[in-house]
Design an enzyme around this catalytic site. Structure first.
Site, mmCIF file in Angstrom:
data_model
loop_
_atom_site.group_PDB
_atom_site.id
_atom_site.type_symbol
_atom_site.label_atom_id
_atom_site.label_comp_id
_atom_site.label_asym_id
_atom_site.label_seq_id
_atom_site.Cartn_x
_atom_site.Cartn_y
_atom_site.Cartn_z
ATOM 1 N N LYS A 165 62.897 34.308 16.273
ATOM 2 C CA LYS A 165 62.676 32.882 16.059
ATOM 3 C C LYS A 165 63.761 32.080 16.787
ATOM 4 O O LYS A 165 64.958 32.368 16.655
ATOM 5 C CB LYS A 165 62.710 32.562 14.562
ATOM 6 C CG LYS A 165 61.575 33.195 13.769
ATOM 7 C CD LYS A 165 60.220 32.613 14.119
ATOM 8 C CE LYS A 165 59.115 33.121 13.207
ATOM 9 N NZ LYS A 165 57.812 32.514 13.516
ATOM 10 N N ASP A 192 59.666 32.964 19.665
ATOM 11 C CA ASP A 192 58.783 32.023 18.967
ATOM 12 C C ASP A 192 59.582 30.785 18.591
ATOM 13 O O ASP A 192 60.451 30.823 17.720
ATOM 14 C CB ASP A 192 58.204 32.672 17.703
ATOM 15 C CG ASP A 192 57.200 31.768 16.997
ATOM 16 O OD1 ASP A 192 56.897 30.677 17.525
ATOM 17 O OD2 ASP A 192 56.713 32.152 15.916
ATOM 18 N N GLU A 220 56.158 31.944 22.464
ATOM 19 C CA GLU A 220 55.130 31.399 21.575
ATOM 20 C C GLU A 220 55.471 29.975 21.159
ATOM 21 O O GLU A 220 56.598 29.673 20.776
ATOM 22 C CB GLU A 220 55.036 32.301 20.338
ATOM 23 C CG GLU A 220 53.897 31.974 19.404
ATOM 24 C CD GLU A 220 53.876 32.885 18.193
ATOM 25 O OE1 GLU A 220 53.170 32.538 17.226
ATOM 26 O OE2 GLU A 220 54.570 33.929 18.199
ATOM 27 N N ASP A 245 50.194 28.741 19.152
ATOM 28 C CA ASP A 245 50.034 29.126 17.747
ATOM 29 C C ASP A 245 49.578 27.913 16.955
ATOM 30 O O ASP A 245 48.388 27.720 16.714
ATOM 31 C CB ASP A 245 51.350 29.689 17.203
ATOM 32 C CG ASP A 245 51.287 29.987 15.701
ATOM 33 O OD1 ASP A 245 50.200 29.862 15.098
ATOM 34 O OD2 ASP A 245 52.326 30.331 15.120
ATOM 35 N N LYS A 269 45.555 33.000 13.520
ATOM 36 C CA LYS A 269 46.068 33.205 12.163
ATOM 37 C C LYS A 269 44.962 32.859 11.178
ATOM 38 O O LYS A 269 44.366 31.775 11.261
ATOM 39 C CB LYS A 269 47.303 32.332 11.888
ATOM 40 C CG LYS A 269 48.557 32.803 12.594
ATOM 41 C CD LYS A 269 49.751 31.940 12.228
ATOM 42 C CE LYS A 269 51.012 32.443 12.896
ATOM 43 N NZ LYS A 269 52.165 31.534 12.652
#
Length: 358
Positions: A165, A192, A220, A245, A269
């Site tokens: 992250k 991400d 991402e 995303d 997702k």
């Protein structure tokens, strides 16, 4: 004569699970899964489970709003036939579209119950492309020292891909990635940003890492979810694949992203689009040679199992990020898959998701 797949009862309850440690990303921090469990029972006694995992920065939902919506959905679907799962899901989504994770949980519970009734695994129902998947493991926004320890732990668990992250302070982000590379020199790295960067900051991050001989396999959601032009700018100015995303919140949004050439990869997702629209998005990506990824919110083994069944059944997913049960201090469920290192094996499941409550 009553259909054996008639929905005779629907139960809704909170599902609270503490995490091993706070999970911090660019848009927020959580220390527990505060989700909703939906249990659907059919006339023949088949029981299906669904999980709603609301995450306010991503879906705009909270556990409180999800519980209220789920209870209203329960009244709507009770007495309906689970065999009519597509029109049933369409009706639920038309009324409760603002509670996307609840719509996903309803679809999950209904399809789990239906495939249990028919005595086939959900991944077989989705096409049976394979019976196992391999996940990565995520490292939140933490100090470089802690990131080093978490990366070593991930490698010891058998992880070959580590997701890091970022999306905060650029220097700290680069230091964190360097620490992970030092701890796991042979692991592939996904970055991400969770909407945390401007387009220029995203490119600066990649440039700084390139100078340190670190090349991620994927970046991402570097920019805000509504900044489709910003996504395209980043994609056009790097050779690192870029994934949407939060921007990929519907099939229509995905179609627009692909037509613009804004991204190389789409992250599906279930909590954003549910099972049915996820199937549509996967088909759209296959038709346009757009790479597929699957991810999760703060999902327990239940929702992760549903995503694993989708991925195994449909096939063709290049990036798999379904690690959240490993971040939890408790597991209220058993089954769904058998885990060995990074691999989730679904081959022993005989019906539905294969999930049971402890």
């Amino acid at each position: 004569m009553t259909s054996r797949t008639l929905i005779t009862s629907v139960a809704v309850e909170p599902l609270n699970i503490p995490l091993l440690e706070p999970f911090i990303i660019a848009t927020g921090s959580v220390n527990a899964a505060r989700n909703v469990l939906i249990t659907v029972t059919l006339a023949d006694g088949s029981v299906g489970y669904g999980e709603s995992s609301p995450f306010p920065p991503s879906t705009g939902e909270s556990q409180e709003t999800a519980l209220a919506a789920a209870r209203a959905c329960a009244e709507l679907i009770q007495g309906e036939d689970a065999a009519n799962w597509r029109p049933l899901a369409k009706q639920v989504r038309s009324l409760f579209y603002a509670q996307a994770s609840v719509c996903a949980a309803i679809e999950m519970a209904v399809l789990d119950a239906l495939t249990r009734s028919h005595q086939i695994p959900l991944y077989t129902f989705f096409g049976g492309a394979s019976s196992s998947i391999e996940t990565d493991m995520s490292i939140p926004i933490v100090t470089p020292e802690h990131a080093y320890d978490l990366a070593q732990d991930a490698v010891s668990r058998g992880m070959r891909v580590i997701k890091i992250k970022i999306g905060g302070d650029l220097r700290e982000d680069v230091d964190r990635v360097e620490s992970v590379r030092a701890a796991a020199p042979n692991a592939a790295i996904i970055l991400d940003a969770n909407q945390g960067y401007t387009p220029n900051e995203a490119l600066l991050c990649l440039e700084a890492l390139d100078e340190r001989d670190i090349r991620p396999i994927l970046l991402e959601q570097p920019v805000h979810k509504e900044d489709f032009e910003g996504l395209r700018f980043v994609t056009q100015h790097t050779t690192v694949p870029v994934a949407a995303d939060e921007s990929a919140y519907s099939a229509a949004a995905v179609a627009r992203l692909i037509s613009m050439g804004a991204v190389n990869v789409i992250n599906i997702k279930l909590m954003k689009t549910g099972l049915i629209e996820s199937l549509d998005i996967a088909a759209l990506c296959r038709a346009t040679n757009t790479a597929l990824m699957v991810g999760a919110m703060i999902d327990s083994r239940l929702a992760i199992s549903a995503a694993a069944h989708l991925v195994a059944g449909v096939g063709g997913f290049r990036y798999i990020d379904l690690d959240t049960p490993m971040l939890m201090a408790e597991d209220p469920f058993i089954g769904g898959y058998e885990q060995s290192g990074a691999r989730y094996d679904l081959s022993t499941i005989t019906s539905g998701l294969g999930i049971e409550r402890r």
